[in-house]
Scaffold this motif. Structure first.
Motif, short mmCIF file in Angstrom:
data_model
loop_
_atom_site.label_atom_id
_atom_site.label_comp_id
_atom_site.label_asym_id
_atom_site.label_seq_id
_atom_site.Cartn_x
_atom_site.Cartn_y
_atom_site.Cartn_z
N THR A 218 30.92 88.39 -19.41
CA THR A 218 31.50 87.13 -19.87
C THR A 218 32.69 87.38 -20.79
OG1 THR A 218 29.34 86.05 -19.73
CG2 THR A 218 31.01 84.97 -21.07
N GLU A 219 32.53 88.32 -21.72
CA GLU A 219 33.62 88.65 -22.64
C GLU A 219 34.82 89.21 -21.89
OE1 GLU A 219 34.41 91.52 -26.54
OE2 GLU A 219 32.36 91.15 -25.83
N GLN A 220 34.56 90.03 -20.87
CA GLN A 220 35.66 90.62 -20.11
C GLN A 220 36.42 89.55 -19.34
OE1 GLN A 220 36.86 93.47 -20.37
NE2 GLN A 220 37.38 94.49 -18.44
N ILE A 221 35.71 88.59 -18.74
CA ILE A 221 36.38 87.51 -18.00
C ILE A 221 37.27 86.69 -18.94
CG2 ILE A 221 35.99 85.36 -16.76
CD1 ILE A 221 33.47 86.64 -15.56
N THR A 222 36.74 86.40 -20.13
CA THR A 222 37.53 85.65 -21.11
C THR A 222 38.78 86.44 -21.50
OG1 THR A 222 35.51 84.64 -21.99
CG2 THR A 222 37.47 84.56 -23.38
N THR A 223 38.62 87.74 -21.70
CA THR A 223 39.77 88.58 -22.07
C THR A 223 40.79 88.63 -20.95
OG1 THR A 223 38.32 89.92 -23.46
CG2 THR A 223 40.45 90.85 -22.90
N ILE A 224 40.31 88.67 -19.71
CA ILE A 224 41.24 88.69 -18.56
C ILE A 224 42.10 87.43 -18.56
CG2 ILE A 224 41.35 88.52 -16.04
CD1 ILE A 224 38.90 90.39 -15.95
N LEU A 225 41.45 86.27 -18.74
CA LEU A 225 42.20 85.01 -18.75
C LEU A 225 43.23 85.00 -19.88
CD1 LEU A 225 39.27 82.50 -18.08
CD2 LEU A 225 41.03 83.24 -16.47
N THR A 226 42.80 85.49 -21.05
CA THR A 226 43.71 85.53 -22.20
C THR A 226 44.88 86.47 -21.94
OG1 THR A 226 41.88 85.07 -23.71
CG2 THR A 226 43.87 86.01 -24.67
N ARG A 227 44.58 87.64 -21.36
CA ARG A 227 45.65 88.61 -21.11
C ARG A 227 46.64 88.09 -20.07
NH1 ARG A 227 47.05 91.42 -24.90
NH2 ARG A 227 48.51 92.29 -23.36
N LEU A 228 46.15 87.31 -19.09
CA LEU A 228 47.05 86.80 -18.07
C LEU A 228 48.12 85.89 -18.69
CD1 LEU A 228 44.62 86.01 -15.10
CD2 LEU A 228 46.42 87.75 -15.17
N ASN A 229 47.70 84.95 -19.55
CA ASN A 229 48.71 84.07 -20.15
C ASN A 229 49.54 84.81 -21.19
OD1 ASN A 229 47.70 83.44 -22.97
ND2 ASN A 229 45.93 82.66 -21.82
N THR A 230 48.97 85.84 -21.81
CA THR A 230 49.73 86.64 -22.78
C THR A 230 50.83 87.42 -22.08
OG1 THR A 230 47.82 86.85 -24.26
CG2 THR A 230 49.57 88.48 -24.50
N GLU A 231 50.48 88.07 -20.97
CA GLU A 231 51.48 88.86 -20.23
C GLU A 231 52.59 87.96 -19.71
OE1 GLU A 231 51.62 92.02 -20.14
OE2 GLU A 231 49.67 92.47 -21.02
N ALA A 232 52.23 86.74 -19.31
CA ALA A 232 53.26 85.82 -18.83
C ALA A 232 54.26 85.49 -19.93
CB ALA A 232 52.60 84.54 -18.30
N GLN A 233 53.80 85.34 -21.17
CA GLN A 233 54.70 85.06 -22.30
C GLN A 233 55.53 86.29 -22.66
OE1 GLN A 233 55.26 82.15 -23.97
NE2 GLN A 233 53.89 81.05 -22.59
N ILE A 234 54.91 87.46 -22.61
CA ILE A 234 55.65 88.70 -22.91
C ILE A 234 56.80 88.87 -21.94
CG2 ILE A 234 55.47 91.22 -22.95
CD1 ILE A 234 52.60 90.89 -23.97
N ALA A 235 56.60 88.48 -20.69
CA ALA A 235 57.64 88.64 -19.66
C ALA A 235 58.88 87.81 -19.95
CB ALA A 235 57.06 88.27 -18.29
N THR A 236 58.78 86.80 -20.81
CA THR A 236 59.94 85.96 -21.12
C THR A 236 60.79 86.50 -22.27
OG1 THR A 236 58.77 84.56 -22.73
CG2 THR A 236 58.57 83.96 -20.41
N LEU A 237 60.33 87.57 -22.92
CA LEU A 237 61.08 88.12 -24.05
C LEU A 237 62.39 88.74 -23.58
CD1 LEU A 237 58.16 89.82 -26.05
CD2 LEU A 237 59.22 87.59 -26.46
N THR A 238 63.40 88.66 -24.44
CA THR A 238 64.71 89.24 -24.13
C THR A 238 64.93 90.48 -24.99
OG1 THR A 238 65.91 88.01 -25.84
CG2 THR A 238 65.52 86.87 -23.74
N GLU A 239 66.02 91.15 -24.76
CA GLU A 239 66.30 92.37 -25.52
C GLU A 239 66.60 92.08 -26.99
OE1 GLU A 239 71.06 92.60 -24.35
OE2 GLU A 239 69.61 94.01 -23.47
N LYS A 240 66.89 90.83 -27.32
CA LYS A 240 67.12 90.47 -28.72
C LYS A 240 65.81 90.33 -29.50
CE LYS A 240 69.32 86.67 -28.02
NZ LYS A 240 70.04 85.41 -28.31
N ASP A 241 64.72 90.05 -28.76
CA ASP A 241 63.44 89.81 -29.41
C ASP A 241 62.77 91.12 -29.80
OD1 ASP A 241 63.82 87.05 -28.91
OD2 ASP A 241 62.99 87.29 -26.88
N ILE A 242 61.86 91.04 -30.75
CA ILE A 242 61.14 92.22 -31.25
C ILE A 242 59.65 92.02 -30.99
CG2 ILE A 242 60.61 93.62 -33.28
CD1 ILE A 242 63.28 92.65 -34.46
#
Length: 747
Positions: free
Chosen positions: A270-294
């Motif tokens: 159960t914890e792993q499934i929750t983490t998977i869902l969280t990581r999916l939306n996290t990775e999607a946000q990380i993909a929007t970062l630009t070279e100016k961002d830190i």
């Protein structure tokens, strides 16, 4: 994704747009500035800060903030999720990183992440009920079925902590008006969509953002039932961009996925499934970062989301990781003068007093609003004392009928009011609770009792409570009482009761079981008294008892018999123990004087006096417990149904259960407890006891030399179904006994 804003914010933006149009018509050039930065600093890039969720790992955010302040990095807007929402929200009020560090270090997280007060602060009535039923869960019962709370934790204590920390901003409804414009991200459990909270009560917004589904109860805001934002947007980069940020500092402390070899149970899955869902939306946000961002991702390794005892370590790792980004961060650094000027534009709320002109109670309970209001000590026209106010709220919550007790500030007729909101439990007002008591000496003798109680609460304006107990096993029992407070302070009470029960009275000679009577009694009683705060009770009552004794084992020539008892009694009880099963500190005592009178229907005129006393002292992970039990008759011999029993685990260990009976009793014991380990938040103990005591039938036989000595060594486990003990007992004369015990044997 939808954003909740209040009507005042919409009005101001509309008015600002109209003003710009008017000035342009007049030929005046004016530049619009995003709301997250003052116009005087429009020449530099607008810096946004994003803080992810991650539970206890979120302490790393504080370490990052320390470095940002040292490097003089201006933060123009903040968005956070879950623990990131709490850290970001507190920082947005104007608290420094140093102040946040102190807060994180001082918070007792074990205490914050539970609803009940410490046992010492519980109402005496609640302490009394807990002795009867050891299983801690108390589900509701409605329409023939069980009703369970919406979360394991309702978040009452955490909400009060957040309220205290944000009290100076309690008038702020638009989060753009905070020291730093701020957004918290939650999830609408009805739609699964992210909800960006930019207005309302700041503490409630932070609390909603970290409401882990199934663990914390959801939070209702503007008709939406909200849970942890990590489900939908754990790293809200897009939210900060929408606030006008041009450069974004992102701190990701979300929990990493477990390796396949680490997944060993359904809970892990159960914890792993929750983490998977969280990581999916996290990775999607990380993909929007630009070279100016830190992008900063502290290596928190094995620090889990619930490891609040490691927050200091997490802060240090966050600080060290941020320092490794010094070159990138320094590009955003301001000069000392510019940074001071930037800070000067912020509104400082810390230390800002809050005063009120009236108090109003909003409650859906039958309990009188006046009773709730009387517990608020706020002095009108004077500064609110947050510590005192929290104690008052905790006192109201301790009445034990409310799911949530909260407060807010409102304005009416140009006067500020303290609004107390008390919501009755959604799974009440009727509750069921289970209990278990088991004793086995592995020598063919055992006793067990399994029962449940049904309690109706909040029955009238003064909080009347009707409780019934149904118990089967070795000692069957049916008991029902009405507990009725009589005044607004809930101090004075009466409680009529009826009880039917059966129990055994054994006779031993030199350890050999000779006979056993089965006693059946029916009791009608009326008790009254006064609650002495949360620590004690003083009172008295009258009982009328009819019964019979049936010989079950023994000489057939022995007769069955019946008896009647009419009793008046007085008592004083005191209880400040932190734990009735494995106490570390506090004391517990009761003294009771009983007068049996023929005028009340009793077979004989008898008087008895009983005293129980126990005190515990904390010795770090150890505790020392001293106990004394004494009982005396003012006649030389009592009838069998009134004799005092002795024998069994921690009651002269080494002797059989209730092997000894007499008209006089004395028992002294000293116990040493050592904490061994925690298993799923439940603690195991190693214990040793030394005991000395006896019973006597003649007052002249009561001497120190006649005391019997015994003791025990035991393992104890403070489990969800009550305390469990595995013990070996010994007594003089080479007597030994082994025990499996479930229950509270100290008393």
């Amino acid at each position: 994704m939808k954003t909740m804003t209040n009507q005042r914010g919409i009005f101001f933006r509309a008015r600002g747009t109209a003003l710009v149009v008017l000035l342009l018509i007049q030929g005046i050039w004016i530049f619009s500035v995003p709301p997250c930065v003052p116009a005087s600093e429009a020449s530099r890039p607008k810096v946004g800060l994003v803080l992810s969720g991650g539970g206890a790992r979120g302490a790393a955010h504080v370490g990052v903030l320390k470095v940002l302040e040292e490097l003089r990095i201006p933060i123009d807007c903040i968005a956070g999720t879950s623990m990131g929402a709490i850290t970001g929200g507190l920082y947005a009020t104007g608290l420094s990183a140093e102040a946040l560090e102190t807060i994180v270090e001082r918070i007792d997280w074990d205490d914050a992440l539970r609803d009940e007060s410490t046992r010492k602060k519980l109402p005496f009535r609640k302490k009394e009920v807990d002795r009867d039923f050891l299983v801690k869960a108390s589900p509701g019962f409605r329409d023939g079925g069980f009703v369970f709370p919406p979360g394991v934790i309702q978040g009452q204590r955490l909400n009060l902590i957040l309220k205290t920390l944000t009290l100076p901003t309690i008038d702020i409804q638009d989060f753009d008006e905070l020291s730093i414009p701020y957004r918290a991200v939650a999830t609408d459990i009805g739609t699964g969509k992210a909800v960006v909270l930019g207005s309302g009560d700041l503490a409630t917004a932070m609390r909603a953002s970290m409401s882990v589904p199934g663990v914390f109860a959801p939070v209702m805001i503007e008709g939406a039932l909200l849970v942890d934002g990590g489900v939908s947007n754990n790293l809200p980069v897009d939210v900060v961009r929408s606030m006008g940020a041009e450069v974004i500092i992102v701190v990701d402390i979300s929990t990493p996925l477990m390796a396949g070899s680490e997944i060993k149970s359904a809970i892990d899955i159960t914890e792993q499934i929750t983490t998977i869902l969280t990581r999916l939306n996290t990775e999607a946000q990380i993909a929007t970062l630009t070279e100016k961002d830190i992008f900063i991702q502290p290596p928190l390794d094995d620090i889990g989301s619930t490891d609040f005892d490691r927050t200091g370590e997490a802060m240090r790792i966050g600080e060290e990781t941020a320092r490794s980004f010094s070159l990138e961060l320094q590009k955003l650094s301001l000069s000392r003068e510019a940074y001071d000027a930037h800070l000067a534009t912020r509104t400082r709320f810390a230390g800002k007093p809050v005063t009120v002109d009236y108090v109003q109670v909003l409650s859906n309970a039958r309990l009188s609003d006046r009773i709730i209001e009387d517990r608020i000590r706020a002095r009108l026209g004077e500064d609110l004392d947050p510590v005192e106010l929290n104690e008052d709220i905790e006192s109201i919550y301790g009445i034990d009928i409310f799911e949530r007790v909260d407060y807010s500030i409102a304005t009416r007729d140009r006067k500020r009011g303290l609004i107390i909101e008390a919501d009755r439990r959604s799974w009440g007002p009727d509750y069921v609770r289970f209990g278990l008591r088991l004793e086995n000496n592995f020598q063919g003798e055992s006793a067990y009792d399994l029962g449940f109680s049904y309690t109706r609460t909040d029955m009238n304006d003064y909080g009347g409570e009707w409780r019934s107990i149904f118990q089967g096993g070795t000692n069957p029992r049916i008991f029902s009482e009405l507990y009725q407070p009589l005044d607004r302070g809930l101090r004075y009470f009466v409680r009529p009761s009826v009880e039917f029960r059966k129990r055994n009275v054994n006779e031993y000679i030199d350890g050999d079981w000779i006979s056993q009577y089965r006693l059946t009694t029916f009791t009608i009683g009326l008790e009254g008294g006064r609650e002495l705060g949360t620590w004690g009770r003083l009172g008295g009552g009258i009982d009328h008892i009819t019964g019979n004794a049936e010989l079950r084992i023994g000489d057939p020539s022995l007769d069955d018999y019946s008896f009647t008892s009419g009793e008046i009694y007085l008592f004083f009880a005191y209880d400040t123990l932190d734990n009735i099963f494995f106490p570390h500190h506090g004391a517990d005592s009761e003294i009771r004087l009983s007068l049996l009178r023929e005028e009340l229907g009793s077979d004989d005129n008898l008087e008895t006096l009983a005293l129980k006393w126990l005190a515990a002292r904390d010795l770090d992970r150890n505790s020392l417990v001293l106990s004394l039990n004494m009982a005396t008759s003012f006649a030389n011999e009592l009838p069998p149904e009134n004799l005092f029993p002795l024998g069994g685990f921690l009651n002269l260990s080494g002797y059989n259960m209730n092997e000894l009976y007499g008209s006089y009793l004395g028992l002294a014991k000293v116990m040493y407890l050592r904490e061994l380990a925690d298993f799923a938040k439940q603690t195991a103990y190693l214990g040793v006891s030394l005991e000395a005591g006896n019973v006597w039938n003649e007052s002249g036989d009561v001497t120190i030399s006649s005391l019997k000595k015994g003791g025990s060594i035991f393992l104890g486990f403070d489990s969800y179904v009550g305390p469990i003990y595995l013990a070996t007992g010994f007594a003089e004369g080479g007597r030994t006994a082994a025990y499996l015990f479930v229950g509270a044997p100290f008393y």
